[in-house]
Design a protein around this motif. Structure first.
Motif, PDB file in Angstrom:
ATOM      1  N   THR A   1       0.828  -1.206   0.000  1.00 53.10           N
ATOM      2  CA  THR A   1       0.000   0.000   0.000  1.00 53.10           C
ATOM      3  C   THR A   1       0.862   1.256   0.000  1.00 53.10           C
ATOM      4  OG1 THR A   1      -1.779  -1.155   1.171  1.00 53.10           O
ATOM      5  CG2 THR A   1      -1.806   1.247   1.244  1.00 53.10           C
ATOM      6  N   ILE A   2       1.929   1.249   0.778  1.00 55.56           N
ATOM      7  CA  ILE A   2       2.839   2.400   0.807  1.00 55.56           C
ATOM      8  C   ILE A   2       3.423   2.643  -0.581  1.00 55.56           C
ATOM      9  CG2 ILE A   2       5.045   3.237   1.712  1.00 55.56           C
ATOM     10  CD1 ILE A   2       4.329   1.750   4.342  1.00 55.56           C
ATOM     11  N   LEU A   3       3.845   1.584  -1.257  1.00 54.44           N
ATOM     12  CA  LEU A   3       4.397   1.739  -2.612  1.00 54.44           C
ATOM     13  C   LEU A   3       3.336   2.234  -3.585  1.00 54.44           C
ATOM     14  CD1 LEU A   3       6.676  -1.407  -2.759  1.00 54.44           C
ATOM     15  CD2 LEU A   3       7.445   0.963  -2.927  1.00 54.44           C
ATOM     16  N   ASP A   4       2.095   1.783  -3.421  1.00 52.22           N
ATOM     17  CA  ASP A   4       1.010   2.290  -4.280  1.00 52.22           C
ATOM     18  C   ASP A   4       0.809   3.786  -4.055  1.00 52.22           C
ATOM     19  OD1 ASP A   4       0.484  -0.101  -5.544  1.00 52.22           O
ATOM     20  OD2 ASP A   4      -1.172  -0.666  -4.208  1.00 52.22           O
ATOM     21  N   CYS A   5       0.900   4.235  -2.794  1.00 55.02           N
ATOM     22  CA  CYS A   5       0.791   5.671  -2.493  1.00 55.02           C
ATOM     23  C   CYS A   5       1.901   6.449  -3.208  1.00 55.02           C
ATOM     24  CB  CYS A   5       0.880   5.916  -0.990  1.00 55.02           C
ATOM     25  SG  CYS A   5      -0.518   5.303  -0.014  1.00 55.02           S
ATOM     26  N   CYS A   6       3.108   5.897  -3.197  1.00 50.85           N
ATOM     27  CA  CYS A   6       4.230   6.556  -3.869  1.00 50.85           C
ATOM     28  C   CYS A   6       3.995   6.620  -5.375  1.00 50.85           C
ATOM     29  CB  CYS A   6       5.532   5.815  -3.573  1.00 50.85           C
ATOM     30  SG  CYS A   6       6.080   5.904  -1.856  1.00 50.85           S
ATOM     31  N   ARG A   7       3.491   5.538  -5.951  1.00 55.43           N
ATOM     32  CA  ARG A   7       3.242   5.523  -7.398  1.00 55.43           C
ATOM     33  C   ARG A   7       2.206   6.565  -7.780  1.00 55.43           C
ATOM     34  NH1 ARG A   7       2.966  -0.507  -6.352  1.00 55.43           N
ATOM     35  NH2 ARG A   7       5.146  -1.185  -6.649  1.00 55.43           N
ATOM     36  N   ARG A   8       1.128   6.649  -6.998  1.00 58.71           N
ATOM     37  CA  ARG A   8       0.094   7.640  -7.285  1.00 58.71           C
ATOM     38  C   ARG A   8       0.671   9.039  -7.134  1.00 58.71           C
ATOM     39  NH1 ARG A   8      -3.224   5.781  -4.056  1.00 58.71           N
ATOM     40  NH2 ARG A   8      -3.157   7.248  -2.311  1.00 58.71           N
ATOM     41  N   GLY A   9       1.484   9.219  -6.102  1.00 57.10           N
ATOM     42  CA  GLY A   9       2.093  10.525  -5.891  1.00 57.10           C
ATOM     43  C   GLY A   9       3.056  10.906  -7.000  1.00 57.10           C
ATOM     44  N   TYR A  10       3.825   9.951  -7.459  1.00 55.90           N
ATOM     45  CA  TYR A  10       4.789  10.232  -8.527  1.00 55.90           C
ATOM     46  C   TYR A  10       4.069  10.704  -9.784  1.00 55.90           C
ATOM     47  CZ  TYR A  10       9.111   9.803 -11.205  1.00 55.90           C
ATOM     48  OH  TYR A  10      10.221  10.074 -11.978  1.00 55.90           O
ATOM     49  N   GLU A  11       2.939  10.062 -10.086  1.00 56.46           N
ATOM     50  CA  GLU A  11       2.141  10.465 -11.254  1.00 56.46           C
ATOM     51  C   GLU A  11       1.596  11.878 -11.090  1.00 56.46           C
ATOM     52  OE1 GLU A  11      -0.859   7.516 -11.606  1.00 56.46           O
ATOM     53  OE2 GLU A  11       0.529   5.924 -12.251  1.00 56.46           O
ATOM     54  N   LEU A  12       1.340  12.284  -9.844  1.00 53.68           N
ATOM     55  CA  LEU A  12       0.809  13.625  -9.571  1.00 53.68           C
ATOM     56  C   LEU A  12       1.906  14.683  -9.541  1.00 53.68           C
ATOM     57  CD1 LEU A  12      -1.740  12.686  -6.793  1.00 53.68           C
ATOM     58  CD2 LEU A  12      -2.337  13.822  -8.940  1.00 53.68           C
ATOM     59  N   GLY A  13       3.171  14.238  -9.611  1.00 55.42           N
ATOM     60  CA  GLY A  13       4.272  15.191  -9.658  1.00 55.42           C
ATOM     61  C   GLY A  13       5.117  15.275  -8.400  1.00 55.42           C
ATOM     62  N   PHE A  14       4.839  14.422  -7.405  1.00 56.29           N
ATOM     63  CA  PHE A  14       5.627  14.461  -6.170  1.00 56.29           C
ATOM     64  C   PHE A  14       6.991  13.821  -6.394  1.00 56.29           C
ATOM     65  CE2 PHE A  14       1.283  14.802  -4.689  1.00 56.29           C
ATOM     66  CZ  PHE A  14       1.377  15.727  -3.676  1.00 56.29           C
ATOM     67  N   ARG A  15       8.026  14.486  -5.880  1.00 52.57           N
ATOM     68  CA  ARG A  15       9.377  13.932  -5.945  1.00 52.57           C
ATOM     69  C   ARG A  15      10.008  13.815  -4.560  1.00 52.57           C
ATOM     70  NH1 ARG A  15       7.187  12.791  -9.760  1.00 52.57           N
ATOM     71  NH2 ARG A  15       7.758  13.071 -11.957  1.00 52.57           N
ATOM     72  N   THR A  16       9.186  14.016  -3.530  1.00 56.08           N
ATOM     73  CA  THR A  16       9.574  13.747  -2.153  1.00 56.08           C
ATOM     74  C   THR A  16       8.421  13.030  -1.471  1.00 56.08           C
ATOM     75  OG1 THR A  16      11.039  15.657  -1.925  1.00 56.08           O
ATOM     76  CG2 THR A  16      10.163  14.745   0.090  1.00 56.08           C
ATOM     77  N   PHE A  17       8.732  11.905  -0.847  1.00 51.15           N
ATOM     78  CA  PHE A  17       7.738  11.161  -0.077  1.00 51.15           C
ATOM     79  C   PHE A  17       8.109  11.244   1.399  1.00 51.15           C
ATOM     80  CE2 PHE A  17       8.074   8.719  -4.164  1.00 51.15           C
ATOM     81  CZ  PHE A  17       6.936   9.266  -4.731  1.00 51.15           C
ATOM     82  N   VAL A  18       7.116  11.546   2.229  1.00 49.43           N
ATOM     83  CA  VAL A  18       7.329  11.665   3.680  1.00 49.43           C
ATOM     84  C   VAL A  18       6.572  10.539   4.367  1.00 49.43           C
ATOM     85  CG1 VAL A  18       7.088  13.130   5.712  1.00 49.43           C
ATOM     86  CG2 VAL A  18       7.521  14.172   3.468  1.00 49.43           C
ATOM     87  N   LEU A  19       7.303   9.582   4.925  1.00 51.85           N
ATOM     88  CA  LEU A  19       6.691   8.500   5.680  1.00 51.85           C
ATOM     89  C   LEU A  19       6.610   8.925   7.140  1.00 51.85           C
ATOM     90  CD1 LEU A  19       7.379   6.989   3.045  1.00 51.85           C
ATOM     91  CD2 LEU A  19       8.001   5.010   4.440  1.00 51.85           C
ATOM     92  N   GLN A  20       5.390   9.172   7.598  1.00 49.38           N
ATOM     93  CA  GLN A  20       5.174   9.659   8.961  1.00 49.38           C
ATOM     94  C   GLN A  20       4.317   8.667   9.716  1.00 49.38           C
ATOM     95  OE1 GLN A  20       4.382  13.926   9.871  1.00 49.38           O
ATOM     96  NE2 GLN A  20       2.385  13.201  10.563  1.00 49.38           N
ATOM     97  N   GLY A  21       4.701   8.403  10.957  1.00 40.76           N
ATOM     98  CA  GLY A  21       3.902   7.493  11.763  1.00 40.76           C
ATOM     99  C   GLY A  21       4.236   7.592  13.226  1.00 40.76           C
ATOM    100  N   GLY A  22       3.394   6.971  14.041  1.00 43.77           N
ATOM    101  CA  GLY A  22       3.684   6.861  15.447  1.00 43.77           C
ATOM    102  C   GLY A  22       4.873   5.934  15.668  1.00 43.77           C
ATOM    103  N   GLU A  23       5.343   5.885  16.892  1.00 48.95           N
ATOM    104  CA  GLU A  23       6.462   4.988  17.215  1.00 48.95           C
ATOM    105  C   GLU A  23       5.894   3.593  17.441  1.00 48.95           C
ATOM    106  OE1 GLU A  23       9.427   6.387  19.902  1.00 48.95           O
ATOM    107  OE2 GLU A  23       9.187   8.477  19.286  1.00 48.95           O
ATOM    108  N   ASP A  24       5.801   2.861  16.340  1.00 44.08           N
ATOM    109  CA  ASP A  24       5.098   1.584  16.250  1.00 44.08           C
ATOM    110  C   ASP A  24       6.114   0.449  16.231  1.00 44.08           C
ATOM    111  OD1 ASP A  24       3.583  -0.626  15.571  1.00 44.08           O
ATOM    112  OD2 ASP A  24       2.625   0.300  13.827  1.00 44.08           O
ATOM    113  N   GLY A  25       6.088  -0.394  17.262  1.00 47.80           N
ATOM    114  CA  GLY A  25       7.033  -1.494  17.366  1.00 47.80           C
ATOM    115  C   GLY A  25       6.945  -2.509  16.248  1.00 47.80           C
ATOM    116  N   HIS A  26       5.824  -2.542  15.541  1.00 46.89           N
ATOM    117  CA  HIS A  26       5.699  -3.459  14.397  1.00 46.89           C
ATOM    118  C   HIS A  26       6.729  -3.137  13.321  1.00 46.89           C
ATOM    119  CE1 HIS A  26       3.836  -5.762  11.111  1.00 46.89           C
ATOM    120  NE2 HIS A  26       3.949  -4.672  10.379  1.00 46.89           N
ATOM    121  N   PHE A  27       7.013  -1.845  13.165  1.00 47.45           N
ATOM    122  CA  PHE A  27       7.947  -1.413  12.123  1.00 47.45           C
ATOM    123  C   PHE A  27       9.371  -1.428  12.682  1.00 47.45           C
ATOM    124  CE2 PHE A  27       3.900   0.123  10.533  1.00 47.45           C
ATOM    125  CZ  PHE A  27       3.978  -0.251   9.194  1.00 47.45           C
ATOM    126  N   THR A  28       9.906  -2.633  12.764  1.00 40.52           N
ATOM    127  CA  THR A  28      11.276  -2.833  13.217  1.00 40.52           C
ATOM    128  C   THR A  28      12.250  -2.278  12.173  1.00 40.52           C
ATOM    129  OG1 THR A  28      11.381  -4.986  12.135  1.00 40.52           O
ATOM    130  CG2 THR A  28      10.584  -4.942  14.428  1.00 40.52           C
TER     131      THR A  28
END
Length: 346
Positions: free
Chosen positions: A87-114
């Protein structure tokens, strides 16, 4: 006041006592003058360009229990979610098509994301989008963790110091979280080689003018590539639910002051500004800001990443409405550009 503002523009700093005087005694006329000087300085370095960042809020789980935050661990009313790598990669692909060249991954301090999980995601983004900047906003981690993420392809990191003063910091956070630890993370990030962003809330409970002066002096010392400030806005499911929100005018004044202090810094007009005033982000740009961060997150989770009440989740904040954002910026004389928008403050 104008003499102090002129001195700030010329010397790019002020002594602590002058910061306090400036922040306590400024008038609306002083704000107008400061913002005019900030626009002039921003124009010198970045012309009339506004850089966009694609914000992906990939998890609202958080192990921290900060008193001001709507996704704090103790808030049982939050509908929690995590985005998958796909899903994150799909968000990047959609953003790239819209003209974004910087992606900001923001989240809480989630232990799942080791480290292993996150480095895999960062590496995948870097591989598919080699010409894009990858910014992380994931809180406090070990120096080794930051290094692994940098080696995987992340090149920017946003970590607001929130408040420099240790006593004030302790009043906003539960025991065990310290201003010194937060600041150490920022210095580690700089040493590793990230383009670093810091910042603070304006009008957080208990904040004094002296606190703000110390925040500005810390930013001058840190010399980050980005500074993110925005008004404190209470969330109804936190201990600060009944506290007063931060001031729009003070936030705008501080934006202008930061532009004069750090002329080449990247300075966002934040979502919080747009939340407390319908044209808040436009006012932020007119105070010297040059970055906006529309939301690339899937529509079905945008309403669940609520750090404060009434956050903009639709309209111009949605990536699908980038055209509206471009029009609103053009209406005040600025152009949204397709560009990584690297900081000149290196």
């Amino acid at each position: 006041m104008k003499q102090l503002i002129d001195r700030l523009e010329q010397e790019q700093t002020l002594p602590r006592e002058d910061w306090i005087r400036l922040l306590e005694d400024f008038t609306s006329e002083d704000t107008a003058y400061l913002c005019e000087r900030a626009r002039h300085v921003r124009q010198m370095h970045y012309q009339n360009l506004i850089f966009i960042r694609g914000l992906i809020e990939f998890t609202n789980y958080c192990k921290k229990d900060c008193f001001y935050c709507g996704i704090r661990r103790s808030n049982s009313n939050v509908h929690r979610y995590r985005l998958s790598k796909a899903t994150i990669l799909d968000c990047c692909r959609r953003g790239y098509e819209l003209g974004f060249r910087t992606f900001v991954l923001q989240g809480g301090e989630d232990g799942h994301f080791t480290d292993a999980v996150l480095t895999d995601i960062v590496h995948a983004i870097r591989t598919e989008f080699p010409n894009c900047a990858i910014t992380l906003s994931i809180g406090e981690r070990s120096r080794d963790s930051y290094q692994q993420l940098f080696d995987a392809g992340a090149n920017r990191f946003l970590l607001r110091h929130e408040t420099f003063d240790s006593t004030h910091y302790a009043s906003l956070h539960p025991a065990g979280l310290t201003a010194a630890s937060r600041q150490k993370c920022l210095w580690n990030l700089k040493e590793i080689g990230y383009q670093v962003g810091s910042g603070f809330m304006v009008g957080s409970p208990g904040q004094t003018t002296e606190n703000l002066a110390d925040d500005l002096l810390f930013l001058k010392k840190l010399n980050p590539q980005m500074v993110g400030i925005g008004p404190f806005i209470p969330h109804h499911d936190t201990p600060f639910a009944k506290e007063q929100a931060g001031s729009l005018e003070l936030t705008l004044f501080l934006l202008g002051a930061i532009r004069l202090m750090l002329p080449k810094v990247l300075l966002p007009a934040t979502t919080a500004l747009g939340t407390i005033a319908p044209d808040g982000r436009e006012q932020g740009v007119l105070a010297g800001a040059n970055v906006v961060m529309p939301n690339l997150s899937p529509k079905d989770v945008r309403g669940d990443y609520l750090l404060y009440d009434n956050k903009i989740c639709t309209g111009d904040e949605a990536a699908e409405s980038v055209a509206n954002l471009k029009r609103s910026m053009q209406a005040i004389g600025y152009d949204v550009v397709v560009d990584r928008g690297d900081s000149l403050n290196m």
